[in-house]
Design an enzyme around this catalytic site. Structure first.
Site, PDB file in Angstrom:
ATOM      1  N   CYS A 485       0.803  -1.228   0.000  1.00 40.15           N
ATOM      2  CA  CYS A 485       0.000   0.000   0.000  1.00 40.15           C
ATOM      3  C   CYS A 485       0.838   1.281   0.000  1.00 40.15           C
ATOM      4  CB  CYS A 485      -1.017   0.000   1.131  1.00 40.15           C
ATOM      5  SG  CYS A 485      -0.320  -0.340   2.747  1.00 40.15           S
ATOM      6  N   ASP A 609      -7.702   5.311  -1.084  1.00 41.73           N
ATOM      7  CA  ASP A 609      -7.246   4.101  -0.418  1.00 41.73           C
ATOM      8  C   ASP A 609      -6.544   3.171  -1.408  1.00 41.73           C
ATOM      9  OD1 ASP A 609      -6.923   1.835   1.036  1.00 41.73           O
ATOM     10  OD2 ASP A 609      -8.916   1.901   1.964  1.00 41.73           O
ATOM     11  N   HIS A 611      -5.622   0.189  -0.957  1.00 41.42           N
ATOM     12  CA  HIS A 611      -5.882  -1.235  -0.706  1.00 41.42           C
ATOM     13  C   HIS A 611      -6.925  -1.835  -1.637  1.00 41.42           C
ATOM     14  CE1 HIS A 611      -4.383   0.462   3.134  1.00 41.42           C
ATOM     15  NE2 HIS A 611      -3.649  -0.628   3.117  1.00 41.42           N
TER      16      HIS A 611
END
Ligand SMILES: *[C@@H]1O[C@H](CO)[C@@H](O)[C@H](O)[C@H]1NC(C)=O
Ligand SMILES: *[C@@H]1O[C@H](CO)[C@@H](O)[C@H](O)[C@H]1NC(C)=O
Ligand SMILES: *[C@@H]1O[C@H](CO)[C@@H](O)[C@H](O)[C@H]1NC(C)=O
Ligand SMILES: *[C@@H]1O[C@H](CO)[C@@H](O)[C@H](O)[C@H]1NC(C)=O
Length: 658
Positions: A485, A609, A611
């Site tokens: 990430c 994000d 992820h």
């Protein structure tokens, strides 16, 4: 003081009028013959002054620069002096005199008094308070001016300019064969000058033809091209009182009727654009391209042939009701002639340097090219001519850009005038598409646009400035799920620097990121190819190594402390505008913005994000909350940032370069 016309007012379109800070100086005020008198569209700082006096312009240098920078259709209408001289009348006189003199230099009429028939506007800004006082001078008589207290600031200046007017563009390739007698460089110079004059004269020849057509990319009906013949041109027309003439079409013919400029985004998208092509008499049968101009000079003695090859490109601004004939004769042609003259002045010193070549034929392709820019805060494009023989980062080019930034009052840490930022009026949509293919990137950009804000009552939103790409798990066929990430967040940050043209390096892969950490000695060689995660500090090392970008780091011992940093984060987005990486525990996020009410302390974070493991489908990403606003504490009392984790925030700083 003259009270006879109490209603005189000055109108200011530009948002920032005083660009000289904390020192005495002079700024030129720019208006347009198509606007009412005393309407200020922009301002340029005077940067060439006599060494002894910052208020005494070097008119020759200033006029050379402004002749290139200013589009035809805009002009110097006055001057603003920043100073602390209490003698208002004296400064006012200086300002009017300076602008009169500059106008004369620009028009090439150095000794003349042709500006005397013009209304000019002057302004004096107090060095200490920044307060501006305006006055106007009718008919350019600097001893007779009236103070003006009625100053209007336009709320929607883009609308004002682009509803009234449009952009005209004309491109002209030039090929100049010059025979240089071997023993007489001076003659070569004369021939070159003569060849240039011939081109200038040809543009006004009764046999030349101009084809005018629309540059709209719309696929629906477009107006037919219009031909303007040399015999119809009128070089004595007065732009200030252009007479709509029933027999001739105006620019309006090519402008879209229902133009909504409420939400102005860019000149490329919102302005009406008209293309003008020069068709020389002999090429009338092939009206597709403007023919290069060639002249024949008989060689009377031993001579070498030099071919000078370059391309002119001018943009002009015209009121929509200006007849096309006048747009060509009063804007396009003078624009081409001025650019030709600037090219000539740059090329001449180089020409003689080419003399001693042994071949009988030398083809000089001078890497001089005009570009047009629309820097932020400027309502109209500006034009510059860059020499491209060396790279853009070569010191001479950097210095050229630095002085332009100084003149326009632009910040010195943004590459706003690099070629990659030049405006491209031609086939905007196609070039945007092919650009992304060419750069090999099909990633989603700016996924946060259109996501409604978070509902912080009375909050002020501060956000990333400019474009970035969304990098997340599993992209490039690489499974980094569970550890990559921060690498992805770093890729997003680097994409921002690429898209803002600070760098042209490719987005580094995980392996390349690891490699640079090993190269700087931060990690052992075994790190390369591993699945070890990295944090804010490693990101700052990589940004420094690959881009020369330095970062500020903020640490908080607990997620509960993050809201205390809101003011600092908001300032970051306003001043730097780069994406922030947040590392906490083993998770990394990219922070794109913040919504903050200073009074209540309520705040929300716009999180991108990394992820996400799905396909690049904007709807899925937004609906799934992979990009969105998160309140520090949501309505159910849940905390977004964990209280038992410490967090590092990495704030990349813009490099100090132009
Ligand atoms: C300027 O105005 C003053 C006062 O009205 C007048 O005396 C002077 O002749 C004018 N100058 C010019 C150049 O018109
Ligand atoms: C082209 O120019 C020549 C003279 O330079 C002139 O005689 C001729 O009529 C022109 N042709 C057209 C189509 O205008
Ligand atoms: C911020 O919050 C306070 C308290 O809830 C509120 O009164 C105020 O209007 C909000 N807006 C601003 C700009 O402070
Ligand atoms: C990626 O790797 C993780 C752990 O190694 C594995 O659980 C997951 O199934 C992989 N995902 C894909 C799409 O291959």
């Amino acid at each position: 003081m003259d009270g006879e016309n109490a209603k005189t007012s000055v109108q200011v379109l530009c948002r920032k009028l005083v660009i000289i800070k904390n020192e005495p100086g002079l700024q030129w005020l720019i208006g347009s013959p198509f606007f009412p008198p005393f309407t200020i569209a922009s301002t340029f700082r005077c940067i060439h002054t006599l060494p002894s006096n910052p208020l005494a312009p070097d008119y020759a240098k200033e006029s050379d620069d402004l002749r290139t920078l200013l589009l035809k259709g805009f002009e110097v209408i006055g001057a603003l002096i920043v100073g602390n001289n209490p003698d208002f009348d004296q400064i006012a006189t200086e300002a009017i005199d300076a602008s009169c003199k500059l106008r004369n230099f620009i028009s090439g009429n150095v000794e003349g008094r042709n500006s005397i028939n013009l209304d000019l506007v002057g302004a004096v800004a107090d060095l200490n308070t920044g307060n501006v006082r305006f006055f106007v001078s009718r008919l350019g008589n600097s001893t007779r001016f009236e103070s003006v207290s009625d100053v209007l600031y336009e709320d929607q200046p883009e609308k004002y300019i682009w509803e009234r007017g449009c952009i005209l563009r004309c491109e002209l390739p030039v090929k100049l064969p010059v025979y240089c007698p071997v023993d007489s460089p001076k003659e070569a110079e004369d021939m070159y000058l003569c060849a240039t004059d011939v081109i200038a004269a040809r543009l006004k020849d009764p046999h030349v033809t101009y084809m005018v057509e629309t540059l709209h990319e719309s696929s629906t009906e477009v107006p037919h091209p219009v031909i303007v013949r040399g015999v119809e041109l009128d070089f004595h027309a007065d732009l200030r009182n252009a007479e709509a003439d029933a027999k001739s079409l105006a620019c309006l013919y090519f402008c879209s009727e229902s133009k909504d400029i409420q939400s102005f985004t860019s000149i490329e998208e919102n302005a009406d654009k008209i293309q003008v092509s020069v068709l020389l008499n002999r090429s009338e049968n092939s009206p597709k391209s403007a023919a290069p101009i060639a002249e024949y000079f008989p060689a009377l003695k031993e001579a070498k042939l030099l071919v000078v090859d370059y391309k002119l490109e001018v943009l002009c601004y015209a009121a929509k009701d200006l007849p096309l004939k006048q747009a060509v004769s009063k804007l396009i042609i003078p624009g081409l002639v001025d650019q030709l003259c600037t090219m000539k002045n740059t090329i001449l010193p180089n020409l003689l340097g080419q003399q001693p070549l042994k071949t009988s034929y030398t083809f000089i392709v001078l890497q001089l090219r005009p570009y047009h820019f629309s820097p932020p805060g400027f309502l109209h494009p500006i034009s510059v001519i860059y020499e491209l023989s060396y790279g853009e980062t070569e010191m001479k080019q950097v210095n050229v850009r630095r002085s332009l930034h100084l003149r326009l009052g632009l910040p010195f840490d943004r590459p706003l005038l690099r070629i990659a930022n030049a405006i491209n009026l031609f086939t905007l949509k196609d070039s945007a598409r092919s650009n992304s293919i060419w750069k090999g990137s099909s990633l989603l950009k700016d996924v946060h646009l259109g996501i409604p804000s978070s509902g912080v009552s009375g909050g002020i939103v501060s956000m990333v400035q400019g474009s970035y790409e969304y990098h997340h798990y599993l992209q490039d066929g690489f499974n980094d799920s569970g550890w990559g990430c921060a690498y992805r967040s770093l890729q997003t940050i680097i994409s921002w620097f690429r898209l803002q043209h600070y760098t042209s390096i490719d987005i580094p892969s995980h392996r390349e990121i690891q490699q640079s950490l090993v190269e700087i000695g931060d990690k052992e060689p075994s790190f390369i190819g591993s699945r070890e995660w990295i944090g804010a500090i490693e990101l700052s090392f990589v940004l420094d190594k690959l881009l020369g970008v330095s970062c500020k780091v903020i640490n908080v011992r607990s997620g509960a402390e993050l809201p205390e940093k809101c003011r600092e984060l908001a300032l970051h987005f306003e001043n730097q505008g780069t994406p922030i990486m947040i590392g906490g525990g083993v998770l990394a996020y990219t922070l794109l913005g913040i919504d903050y009410n200073e009074t209540s302390g309520d705040c929300a974070f716009l999180i991108l994000d990394p992820h996400y493991t799905g396909s690049d489908d904007l709807k899925k990403i937004v609906n799934g909350g992979w990009c969105g606003w998160n309140k520090a504490v949501d309505s159910k009392g849940k905390h977004f940032f964990l209280h038992d984790k410490f967090y590092n925030l990495l704030l990349p700083q813009r490099p100090n370069m132009v």
